[in-house]
Design a protein around this motif. Structure first.
Motif, mmCIF file in Angstrom:
data_model
loop_
_atom_site.group_PDB
_atom_site.id
_atom_site.type_symbol
_atom_site.label_atom_id
_atom_site.label_comp_id
_atom_site.label_asym_id
_atom_site.label_seq_id
_atom_site.Cartn_x
_atom_site.Cartn_y
_atom_site.Cartn_z
ATOM 1 N N HIS A 178 42.910 3.833 71.238
ATOM 2 C CA HIS A 178 44.064 3.130 71.802
ATOM 3 C C HIS A 178 43.979 3.184 73.330
ATOM 4 N N PRO A 179 43.235 2.229 73.925
ATOM 5 C CA PRO A 179 43.091 2.236 75.382
ATOM 6 C C PRO A 179 44.420 1.909 76.054
ATOM 7 N N PHE A 180 44.584 2.362 77.266
ATOM 8 C CA PHE A 180 45.781 2.074 78.065
ATOM 9 C C PHE A 180 47.035 2.695 77.453
ATOM 10 N N THR A 181 46.880 3.664 76.549
ATOM 11 C CA THR A 181 48.022 4.320 75.907
ATOM 12 C C THR A 181 47.923 5.817 76.147
ATOM 13 N N THR A 182 49.037 6.421 76.505
ATOM 14 C CA THR A 182 49.099 7.869 76.723
ATOM 15 C C THR A 182 50.068 8.466 75.721
ATOM 16 N N CYS A 183 49.665 9.560 75.089
ATOM 17 C CA CYS A 183 50.558 10.266 74.172
ATOM 18 C C CYS A 183 51.698 10.872 74.988
ATOM 19 N N SER A 184 52.921 10.576 74.610
ATOM 20 C CA SER A 184 54.093 11.074 75.339
ATOM 21 C C SER A 184 54.325 12.558 75.115
ATOM 22 N N VAL A 185 53.655 13.150 74.129
ATOM 23 C CA VAL A 185 53.841 14.570 73.822
ATOM 24 C C VAL A 185 52.788 15.416 74.540
ATOM 25 N N CYS A 186 51.497 15.172 74.261
ATOM 26 C CA CYS A 186 50.429 16.010 74.838
ATOM 27 C C CYS A 186 49.791 15.393 76.083
ATOM 28 N N LYS A 187 50.171 14.153 76.424
ATOM 29 C CA LYS A 187 49.693 13.439 77.621
ATOM 30 C C LYS A 187 48.230 13.015 77.548
ATOM 31 N N GLU A 188 47.592 13.050 76.368
ATOM 32 C CA GLU A 188 46.210 12.572 76.237
ATOM 33 C C GLU A 188 46.194 11.062 76.438
ATOM 34 N N ARG A 189 45.212 10.596 77.218
ATOM 35 C CA ARG A 189 45.100 9.163 77.519
ATOM 36 C C ARG A 189 44.008 8.530 76.660
ATOM 37 N N SER A 190 44.223 7.282 76.275
ATOM 38 C CA SER A 190 43.253 6.520 75.476
ATOM 39 C C SER A 190 42.773 7.328 74.272
ATOM 40 N N PHE A 191 43.713 7.787 73.478
ATOM 41 C CA PHE A 191 43.386 8.675 72.362
ATOM 42 C C PHE A 191 42.826 7.929 71.161
ATOM 43 N N GLU A 192 42.209 8.697 70.275
ATOM 44 C CA GLU A 192 41.569 8.164 69.070
ATOM 45 C C GLU A 192 42.400 8.552 67.854
ATOM 46 N N GLY A 193 42.398 7.686 66.831
ATOM 47 C CA GLY A 193 43.129 7.960 65.596
ATOM 48 C C GLY A 193 44.376 7.110 65.494
ATOM 49 N N LEU A 194 45.304 7.513 64.641
ATOM 50 C CA LEU A 194 46.545 6.761 64.481
ATOM 51 C C LEU A 194 47.424 6.898 65.717
ATOM 52 N N ARG A 195 48.193 5.851 65.982
ATOM 53 C CA ARG A 195 49.169 5.864 67.081
ATOM 54 C C ARG A 195 50.547 5.688 66.468
ATOM 55 N N PHE A 196 51.491 6.510 66.895
ATOM 56 C CA PHE A 196 52.864 6.427 66.417
ATOM 57 C C PHE A 196 53.717 5.910 67.569
ATOM 58 N N ARG A 197 54.195 4.669 67.455
ATOM 59 C CA ARG A 197 54.965 4.015 68.517
ATOM 60 C C ARG A 197 56.427 3.926 68.102
ATOM 61 N N CYS A 198 57.305 4.479 68.927
ATOM 62 C CA CYS A 198 58.744 4.427 68.636
ATOM 63 C C CYS A 198 59.228 2.997 68.837
ATOM 64 N N ILE A 199 59.872 2.435 67.819
ATOM 65 C CA ILE A 199 60.350 1.055 67.931
ATOM 66 C C ILE A 199 61.696 0.981 68.650
ATOM 67 N N HIS A 200 62.311 2.138 68.944
ATOM 68 C CA HIS A 200 63.599 2.167 69.631
ATOM 69 C C HIS A 200 63.444 2.367 71.140
ATOM 70 N N CYS A 201 62.366 3.016 71.552
ATOM 71 C CA CYS A 201 62.162 3.352 72.959
ATOM 72 C C CYS A 201 61.123 2.426 73.582
ATOM 73 N N GLU A 202 61.325 2.112 74.840
ATOM 74 C CA GLU A 202 60.427 1.175 75.522
ATOM 75 C C GLU A 202 59.004 1.702 75.612
ATOM 76 N N CYS A 203 58.860 3.006 75.829
ATOM 77 C CA CYS A 203 57.513 3.525 76.018
ATOM 78 C C CYS A 203 57.410 4.965 75.505
ATOM 79 N N PHE A 204 57.403 5.128 74.191
ATOM 80 C CA PHE A 204 57.170 6.448 73.610
ATOM 81 C C PHE A 204 56.119 6.295 72.525
#
Length: 121
Positions: A37-63
């Protein structure tokens, strides 16, 4: 030719019923295993461009959360929020903005030819 709203054909929706069988958790995890997932940062551990599943909050603009942090979402995010599970990155590489710096590290499971030539020298 420029688009003209006054002369444009009216949109006609084609609605039909398609019966789909939902994927199992194992199938979803397998499908997203090698996704980056390029251009994406995990909001919890702050890893950038991570590999694997991505969990995107549909209520928050950027989580977003990576697969490793999924288990801690109840502790670190608003209870009751719903997450979209993304097994694909959704990035259309041919449509990146002009001037975007990209380093291709893998394409369809293979390293770029230029890397292979360098390694063989």
């Amino acid at each position: 030719k420029r688009f003209n709203w006054l002369t444009a054909l009216r949109y006609v929706a084609r609605v039909g019923k398609i019966r789909t069988v939902p994927d199992s958790n194992d199938e979803i995890r397998k499908r997203g295993r090698n996704t980056i997932h390029p251009f994406t940062t995990c909001s919890v551990c702050k890893e950038r461009s991570f590999e694997g599943l991505r969990f995107r909050c549909i209520h928050c603009e950027c989580f977003n959360a990576c697969e490793r942090c999924e288990g801690s979402l109840l502790d670190v995010h608003t209870p009751g929020h719903v997450f979209e599970i993304m097994a694909e990155s959704g990035v259309l590489w041919q449509h990146l903005p002009c001037g975007t710096h990209v380093k291709i590290v893998c394409s369809e499971g293979h390293q770029p030819r230029s890397w292979i030539r360098r390694q063989q020298r």
